[in-house]
Scaffold this motif. Structure first.
Motif, PDB file in Angstrom:
ATOM      1  N   LYS A 147      40.609  39.198  40.986  1.00 27.85           N
ATOM      2  CA  LYS A 147      41.274  40.482  40.761  1.00 27.85           C
ATOM      3  C   LYS A 147      42.127  40.437  39.503  1.00 27.85           C
ATOM      4  N   ALA A 148      42.878  39.352  39.354  1.00 25.36           N
ATOM      5  CA  ALA A 148      43.710  39.218  38.152  1.00 25.36           C
ATOM      6  C   ALA A 148      42.840  39.173  36.906  1.00 25.36           C
ATOM      7  N   ALA A 149      41.719  38.486  36.992  1.00 16.99           N
ATOM      8  CA  ALA A 149      40.814  38.396  35.842  1.00 16.99           C
ATOM      9  C   ALA A 149      40.302  39.779  35.441  1.00 16.99           C
ATOM     10  N   ARG A 150      39.909  40.586  36.433  1.00 14.95           N
ATOM     11  CA  ARG A 150      39.406  41.934  36.131  1.00 14.95           C
ATOM     12  C   ARG A 150      40.481  42.780  35.457  1.00 14.95           C
ATOM     13  N   GLU A 151      41.717  42.700  35.945  1.00 18.82           N
ATOM     14  CA  GLU A 151      42.798  43.511  35.379  1.00 18.82           C
ATOM     15  C   GLU A 151      43.094  43.139  33.933  1.00 18.82           C
ATOM     16  N   PHE A 152      42.956  41.850  33.598  1.00 14.89           N
ATOM     17  CA  PHE A 152      43.275  41.396  32.246  1.00 14.89           C
ATOM     18  C   PHE A 152      42.042  41.333  31.348  1.00 14.89           C
ATOM     19  N   GLY A 153      40.882  41.680  31.887  1.00 12.81           N
ATOM     20  CA  GLY A 153      39.665  41.635  31.088  1.00 12.81           C
ATOM     21  C   GLY A 153      39.239  40.233  30.743  1.00 12.81           C
ATOM     22  N   LEU A 154      39.478  39.285  31.656  1.00 14.19           N
ATOM     23  CA  LEU A 154      39.135  37.885  31.436  1.00 14.19           C
ATOM     24  C   LEU A 154      38.112  37.428  32.469  1.00 14.19           C
ATOM     25  N   SER A 155      37.556  36.258  32.244  1.00 11.51           N
ATOM     26  CA  SER A 155      36.677  35.661  33.248  1.00 11.51           C
ATOM     27  C   SER A 155      37.524  34.901  34.255  1.00 11.51           C
ATOM     28  N   GLN A 156      36.977  34.717  35.470  1.00 14.89           N
ATOM     29  CA  GLN A 156      37.717  33.981  36.486  1.00 14.89           C
ATOM     30  C   GLN A 156      38.008  32.538  36.048  1.00 14.89           C
ATOM     31  N   PRO A 157      37.057  31.836  35.422  1.00 17.51           N
ATOM     32  CA  PRO A 157      37.373  30.481  34.943  1.00 17.51           C
ATOM     33  C   PRO A 157      38.527  30.458  33.938  1.00 17.51           C
ATOM     34  N   SER A 158      38.631  31.513  33.102  1.00 18.66           N
ATOM     35  CA  SER A 158      39.724  31.570  32.131  1.00 18.66           C
ATOM     36  C   SER A 158      41.071  31.651  32.835  1.00 18.66           C
ATOM     37  N   VAL A 159      41.121  32.445  33.914  1.00 22.48           N
ATOM     38  CA  VAL A 159      42.360  32.560  34.681  1.00 22.48           C
ATOM     39  C   VAL A 159      42.681  31.235  35.358  1.00 22.48           C
ATOM     40  N   SER A 160      41.680  30.587  35.909  1.00 18.84           N
ATOM     41  CA  SER A 160      41.893  29.286  36.557  1.00 18.84           C
ATOM     42  C   SER A 160      42.434  28.260  35.561  1.00 18.84           C
ATOM     43  N   ARG A 161      41.876  28.260  34.359  1.00 15.11           N
ATOM     44  CA  ARG A 161      42.355  27.318  33.340  1.00 15.11           C
ATOM     45  C   ARG A 161      43.796  27.636  32.935  1.00 15.11           C
ATOM     46  N   ALA A 162      44.107  28.909  32.830  1.00 18.19           N
ATOM     47  CA  ALA A 162      45.470  29.304  32.454  1.00 18.19           C
ATOM     48  C   ALA A 162      46.471  28.873  33.518  1.00 18.19           C
ATOM     49  N   MET A 163      46.106  29.014  34.800  1.00 16.85           N
ATOM     50  CA  MET A 163      47.010  28.610  35.874  1.00 16.85           C
ATOM     51  C   MET A 163      47.168  27.088  35.911  1.00 16.85           C
TER      52      MET A 163
ATOM     53  N   MET B 182      50.068  39.101  23.115  1.00 19.15           N
ATOM     54  CA  MET B 182      50.847  38.323  24.079  1.00 19.15           C
ATOM     55  C   MET B 182      50.567  36.840  23.863  1.00 19.15           C
ATOM     56  N   ASN B 183      51.649  36.048  23.679  1.00 19.34           N
ATOM     57  CA  ASN B 183      51.412  34.626  23.450  1.00 19.34           C
ATOM     58  C   ASN B 183      50.983  33.937  24.737  1.00 19.34           C
ATOM     59  N   ASP B 184      50.559  32.679  24.614  1.00 22.16           N
ATOM     60  CA  ASP B 184      49.992  31.971  25.758  1.00 22.16           C
ATOM     61  C   ASP B 184      50.964  31.849  26.925  1.00 22.16           C
ATOM     62  N   ARG B 185      52.242  31.561  26.617  1.00 30.96           N
ATOM     63  CA  ARG B 185      53.201  31.374  27.701  1.00 30.96           C
ATOM     64  C   ARG B 185      53.431  32.668  28.473  1.00 30.96           C
ATOM     65  N   LEU B 186      53.564  33.781  27.754  1.00 30.67           N
ATOM     66  CA  LEU B 186      53.762  35.066  28.424  1.00 30.67           C
ATOM     67  C   LEU B 186      52.519  35.470  29.209  1.00 30.67           C
ATOM     68  N   GLN B 187      51.346  35.243  28.628  1.00 28.53           N
ATOM     69  CA  GLN B 187      50.129  35.594  29.347  1.00 28.53           C
ATOM     70  C   GLN B 187      49.971  34.756  30.609  1.00 28.53           C
ATOM     71  N   GLN B 188      50.335  33.479  30.523  1.00 25.60           N
ATOM     72  CA  GLN B 188      50.267  32.639  31.712  1.00 25.60           C
ATOM     73  C   GLN B 188      51.173  33.181  32.815  1.00 25.60           C
ATOM     74  N   LEU B 189      52.385  33.577  32.453  1.00 22.16           N
ATOM     75  CA  LEU B 189      53.307  34.130  33.447  1.00 22.16           C
ATOM     76  C   LEU B 189      52.780  35.442  34.018  1.00 22.16           C
ATOM     77  N   ALA B 190      52.268  36.311  33.139  1.00 21.38           N
ATOM     78  CA  ALA B 190      51.733  37.593  33.605  1.00 21.38           C
ATOM     79  C   ALA B 190      50.542  37.374  34.537  1.00 21.38           C
ATOM     80  N   LEU B 191      49.663  36.452  34.186  1.00 19.81           N
ATOM     81  CA  LEU B 191      48.524  36.138  35.049  1.00 19.81           C
ATOM     82  C   LEU B 191      48.988  35.544  36.370  1.00 19.81           C
ATOM     83  N   PHE B 192      49.973  34.649  36.299  1.00 22.80           N
ATOM     84  CA  PHE B 192      50.494  34.037  37.519  1.00 22.80           C
ATOM     85  C   PHE B 192      51.029  35.102  38.479  1.00 22.80           C
ATOM     86  N   VAL B 193      51.802  36.041  37.965  1.00 20.62           N
ATOM     87  CA  VAL B 193      52.355  37.106  38.807  1.00 20.62           C
ATOM     88  C   VAL B 193      51.242  37.891  39.488  1.00 20.62           C
TER      89      VAL B 193
END
Length: 324
Positions: free
Chosen positions: A22-38, A1-12
């Motif tokens: 919760k989103a981080a756990r579902e995607f196997g990421l760290s919470q800071p990674s999700v925050s940076r993506a948003m 999944m490219n960065d733009r699609l992953q950002q949208l999927a994480l945002f949803v």
């Protein structure tokens, strides 16, 4: 999944779950990674999408506008990929919320044949007796037991089962067998998910409806707990044929008050409101409908199970219902 699609999927998932973690756990990421993506998504769109509080994360007006379109776009991509692979090559993770008892007794035995059809698919069985918010929990669909009050959630009826009275032989030897619904007033009773706050048990005999006020001595919030209490000789329980079939077959409990007819217990497949079901969810729902119909046909005119009904629109309750 490219960065733009992953950002949208994480945002949803951040908006739906109200949580970065919760989103981080579902995607196997760290919470800071999700925050940076948003943060990167907001910079790219030059608009504020999320509002954070100490309790949860919610969408701004701009975020709500993006949410619906992002859901549709991600689902369209998922369906397009599934179509390219073919109906028999679904992949990804299917998240199914369901009661533990019904899941173990009725659904899990059907999974090997479904996996044989879709060897690339994974399933997350979100077993719980609590009725969670399906969208917040990330479920693609849910299986629910009991009558569903009206709401915006769409459901399809799968099947129904008899409800019956049961007790352990040891309990009956000690206390005697009730001959009527009124006799239950002199017995220890086991309440379950079908009975929270309900102090009346109802049955039909000889064409007449009888009601008996009850005060269970023990109450279980799970269907499995109800059966376990009955097997232990703690009293009389009301149970669906789904949840007590094994105990009846082994003789650990027996059916009593057999001249009474109780309301059937329906099972539904429920789809989260606000989004179109994925091809994975539709395939699984169709499979369950077909598989359970086949079981009903094998049983013929058995009184224990009612054949699955044709597709019907019902709804997911905002609060817990009965579990079978």
């Amino acid at each position: 999944m490219n960065d733009r699609l992953q950002q949208l999927a994480l945002f949803v998932r951040v908006v739906e779950s109200g949580s970065f973690s919760k989103a981080a756990r579902e995607f196997g990421l760290s919470q800071p990674s999700v925050s940076r993506a948003m943060a990167a998504l907001e910079r790219r769109l030059t608009v504020k999408l999320l509002v954070r509080t100490t309790r949860q994360v919610s969408a701004t007006d701009a975020g709500e506008a993006l949410l619906a379109r992002a859901r549709d776009a991600l689902l369209a991509i998922d369906d397009a990929e599934s179509a390219a692979r073919g109906a028999d090559r679904l992949s990804g993770v299917l998240r199914v919320a369901l009661p533990p008892g019904y899941g173990a007794w009725r659904i899990v035995p059907l999974l090997p044949a479904f996996f044989a059809r879709h060897p690339l698919l994974k399933i997350d069985l979100m077993m719980s007796d609590r009725y969670e918010n399906l969208i917040a929990e990330g479920a693609d669909l849910a299986l629910r037991i009991g009558d569903l009050p009206d709401s915006s959630f769409v459901a399809r009826k799968l099947e129904s089962a008899r409800r019956l009275f049961i007790a352990a032989p040891s309990y009956l030897a000690r206390r005697g067998a009730p001959a009527s619904l009124a006799d239950l007033a002199r017995h220890d009773l086991i309440g379950g998910p079908a009975d929270p706050g309900d102090e009346t048990w109802v049955g039909r005999r000889n064409g007449r409806i009888e009601r008996q006020a009850v005060s269970p001595r023990i109450y279980s919030r799970s269907a499995a707990g109800v059966v376990a209490c009955a097997v232990a000789g703690l009293g009389v329980a009301s149970a669906s044929s789904w949840m007590c079939a094994d105990a009846l077959a082994s003789g650990e409990v027996v059916e009593i008050l057999t001249d009474y007819a109780l309301d059937l217990v329906p099972a539904y497949v429920v789809f989260p409101a606000g989004r179109r079901p994925s091809q994975r969810a539709r395939a699984f729902s169709d499979y369950l409908e077909q598989a359970l119909a086949a079981i009903g046909e094998e049983k013929g005119s058995s009184a224990d199970l009612e054949k699955p009904a044709s597709r019907s629109s019902r709804s997911l309750p905002p609060h817990p219902l009965r579990n079978a």
